[in-house]
Write a protein that holds these residues in place. Structure first.
Motif, PDB file in Angstrom:
ATOM      1  N   SER A 131       0.827  -1.202   0.000  1.00  0.00           N
ATOM      2  CA  SER A 131       0.000   0.000   0.000  1.00  0.00           C
ATOM      3  C   SER A 131       0.863   1.254   0.000  1.00  0.00           C
ATOM      4  O   SER A 131       0.573   2.223  -0.703  1.00  0.00           O
ATOM      5  N   ALA A 132       1.943   1.246   0.791  1.00  0.00           N
ATOM      6  CA  ALA A 132       2.842   2.405   0.821  1.00  0.00           C
ATOM      7  C   ALA A 132       3.466   2.642  -0.541  1.00  0.00           C
ATOM      8  O   ALA A 132       3.609   3.790  -0.983  1.00  0.00           O
ATOM      9  N   VAL A 133       3.829   1.558  -1.233  1.00  0.00           N
ATOM     10  CA  VAL A 133       4.381   1.692  -2.586  1.00  0.00           C
ATOM     11  C   VAL A 133       3.335   2.247  -3.543  1.00  0.00           C
ATOM     12  O   VAL A 133       3.584   3.205  -4.284  1.00  0.00           O
ATOM     13  N   ALA A 134       2.140   1.659  -3.528  1.00  0.00           N
ATOM     14  CA  ALA A 134       1.092   2.032  -4.477  1.00  0.00           C
ATOM     15  C   ALA A 134       0.615   3.470  -4.284  1.00  0.00           C
ATOM     16  O   ALA A 134       0.218   4.130  -5.248  1.00  0.00           O
ATOM     17  N   SER A 135       0.659   3.955  -3.043  1.00  0.00           N
ATOM     18  CA  SER A 135       0.158   5.304  -2.758  1.00  0.00           C
ATOM     19  C   SER A 135       1.249   6.367  -2.835  1.00  0.00           C
ATOM     20  O   SER A 135       0.999   7.523  -2.489  1.00  0.00           O
ATOM     21  N   GLY A 136       2.444   5.974  -3.283  1.00  0.00           N
ATOM     22  CA  GLY A 136       3.519   6.952  -3.426  1.00  0.00           C
ATOM     23  C   GLY A 136       4.186   7.331  -2.125  1.00  0.00           C
ATOM     24  O   GLY A 136       4.801   8.399  -2.031  1.00  0.00           O
ATOM     25  N   GLY A 137       4.105   6.462  -1.131  1.00  0.00           N
ATOM     26  CA  GLY A 137       4.710   6.753   0.164  1.00  0.00           C
ATOM     27  C   GLY A 137       6.155   6.310   0.235  1.00  0.00           C
ATOM     28  O   GLY A 137       6.810   6.052  -0.779  1.00  0.00           O
ATOM     29  N   HIS A 138       6.652   6.210   1.463  1.00  0.00           N
ATOM     30  CA  HIS A 138       8.045   5.825   1.705  1.00  0.00           C
ATOM     31  C   HIS A 138       8.062   4.545   2.541  1.00  0.00           C
ATOM     32  O   HIS A 138       8.064   4.593   3.770  1.00  0.00           O
ATOM     33  N   PRO A 139       8.081   3.383   1.890  1.00  0.00           N
ATOM     34  CA  PRO A 139       8.100   2.120   2.627  1.00  0.00           C
ATOM     35  C   PRO A 139       9.499   1.779   3.120  1.00  0.00           C
ATOM     36  O   PRO A 139      10.501   2.085   2.467  1.00  0.00           O
ATOM     37  N   ILE A 140       9.574   1.129   4.285  1.00  0.00           N
ATOM     38  CA  ILE A 140      10.832   0.636   4.835  1.00  0.00           C
ATOM     39  C   ILE A 140      10.616  -0.825   5.232  1.00  0.00           C
ATOM     40  O   ILE A 140       9.835  -1.113   6.132  1.00  0.00           O
ATOM     41  N   ALA A 141      11.298  -1.726   4.552  1.00  0.00           N
ATOM     42  CA  ALA A 141      11.198  -3.146   4.861  1.00  0.00           C
ATOM     43  C   ALA A 141      12.414  -3.567   5.677  1.00  0.00           C
ATOM     44  O   ALA A 141      13.552  -3.389   5.232  1.00  0.00           O
ATOM     45  N   VAL A 142      12.186  -4.109   6.870  1.00  0.00           N
ATOM     46  CA  VAL A 142      13.260  -4.568   7.739  1.00  0.00           C
ATOM     47  C   VAL A 142      13.309  -6.091   7.662  1.00  0.00           C
ATOM     48  O   VAL A 142      12.320  -6.766   7.938  1.00  0.00           O
ATOM     49  N   LEU A 143      14.461  -6.613   7.285  1.00  0.00           N
ATOM     50  CA  LEU A 143      14.595  -8.043   7.051  1.00  0.00           C
ATOM     51  C   LEU A 143      15.384  -8.722   8.157  1.00  0.00           C
ATOM     52  O   LEU A 143      16.306  -8.140   8.721  1.00  0.00           O
ATOM     53  N   ALA A 144      15.037  -9.982   8.415  1.00  0.00           N
ATOM     54  CA  ALA A 144      15.824 -10.785   9.341  1.00  0.00           C
ATOM     55  C   ALA A 144      17.032 -11.383   8.631  1.00  0.00           C
ATOM     56  O   ALA A 144      18.043 -11.693   9.265  1.00  0.00           O
ATOM     57  N   GLY A 145      16.931 -11.547   7.309  1.00  0.00           N
ATOM     58  CA  GLY A 145      18.026 -12.086   6.516  1.00  0.00           C
ATOM     59  C   GLY A 145      18.757 -10.981   5.770  1.00  0.00           C
ATOM     60  O   GLY A 145      18.575  -9.795   6.035  1.00  0.00           O
TER      61      GLY A 145
END
Length: 307
Positions: A180-194
């Motif tokens: 949703s953050a991507v589609a709405s033009g926002g700023h997504p932050i994905a935090v990965l365990a790997g």
């Protein structure tokens, strides 16, 4: 097989602008468990380079005062010269950003973790978004359609209010919030365990590419490393520290999302939870969050903004 020999080899064979402190922190990340407070204390007292040299190369008497004989044995067993050198090379030449506390884009809010703060971060995308005002939206993987709908609504609404959206990139609520953050033009932050360059499963790989193009994918695990199961719990701590506030959209009473919520409370971050039907196991965590963790009810982006 010494730390000093790794640095010497890299200085003559690798074209990189990495500082010696950054090289030391990368090597620390290859041998130390993320968030180990013993390592944090040693690095805080001596600096990353000196601490690593003493631990791996120095005489045993050099660390007696720290009571770290056990840690020394553990990390020496994990240290492998060629592997450490390859990790540093990969970090320097992969095109990813390597952040350390002395660099400009390091997110200062991570210092709230004190001795458990990450030694370094690997970032794909724009590292500046990590310092934005942000909201962690997370929840269970076995989500309902209602839960995913709420996650989508919150992510787009909060993005319009200037928040970056932090989540863990798992299926279910995390996936819905980031998409949703991507589609709405926002700023997504994905935090990965790997590692930051993971592309499994395929649908998550595509989403992470979109996240990196619009925000940032971040990990404290170096390239080439394989995550251990308990690092997923550590990811919850890292997400809670990065975010200005945490909202659990939908989760069972045993969900990992409750671990992130607990870390948010420990860090003094505002905590919210979305009410759902208690007849579904996916929503049972709401009672735990409000009753035990003191979470406030969130039903709209407006509620979340004022949390």
């Amino acid at each position: 097989m010494t730390y000093a020999s790794v640095v010497e080899t890299l200085s003559t064979t690798t074209s990189t602008s990495l500082t010696r402190d950054t090289v030391a922190r990368i090597i620390w990340a290859t041998v130390a468990d993320p968030g180990d407070p013993r390592v944090g204390a040693l690095v805080a007292a001596l600096g990353a380079e000196t601490a690593l040299a003493l631990l791996l190369d120095g005489p045993s008497s050099a660390i007696v005062g720290f009571g770290l004989a056990g840690l020394r044995a553990q990390l020496r067993a994990r240290f492998e010269r060629a592997g450490a050198a390859e990790t540093v090379r990969a970090s320097a030449e992969s095109g990813y950003h390597v952040l350390t506390p002395s660099l400009q884009d390091w997110p200062a809010q991570l210092e709230d973790l004190r001795l458990a703060a990450p030694l370094a971060l690997w970032v794909r995308g724009d590292p500046a978004v990590l310092s934005m005002r942000s909201v962690l939206l997370t929840g269970g993987q076995d989500s309902t359609g209602y839960g995913r709908h709420v996650a989508i609504d919150l992510a787009s609404g909060l993005g319009a209010r200037g928040y970056a959206i932090v989540s863990g990139a798992a299926r279910g609520i995390d996936h819905a919030a980031l998409a949703s953050a991507v589609a709405s033009g926002g700023h997504p932050i994905a935090v990965l365990a790997g590692r930051v360059n993971t592309r499994f499963p395929a649908d998550r790989g595509a989403l992470l590419d979109d996240v990196a193009a619009n925000g940032a994918v971040v990990s404290e695990v170096p390239p080439g490393a394989t995550p251990i199961w308990w690092q997923f719990a550590r990811r919850g701590q890292l997400m809670a520290a990065l975010a200005s506030k945490t909202i659990v959209v939908e989760a069972s009473a045993s969900s990992d999302a409750l671990t992130a919520a607990e870390h948010a409370v420990e860090l003094g971050r505002p905590l919210g939870a979305v009410p759902g039907s208690t007849s579904y196991a996916a929503g049972a965590g709401y009672q735990v969050l409000t009753g035990e963790f003191g979470a406030r009810s969130v039903t709209s982006p407006h509620d979340a903004d004022w949390l």
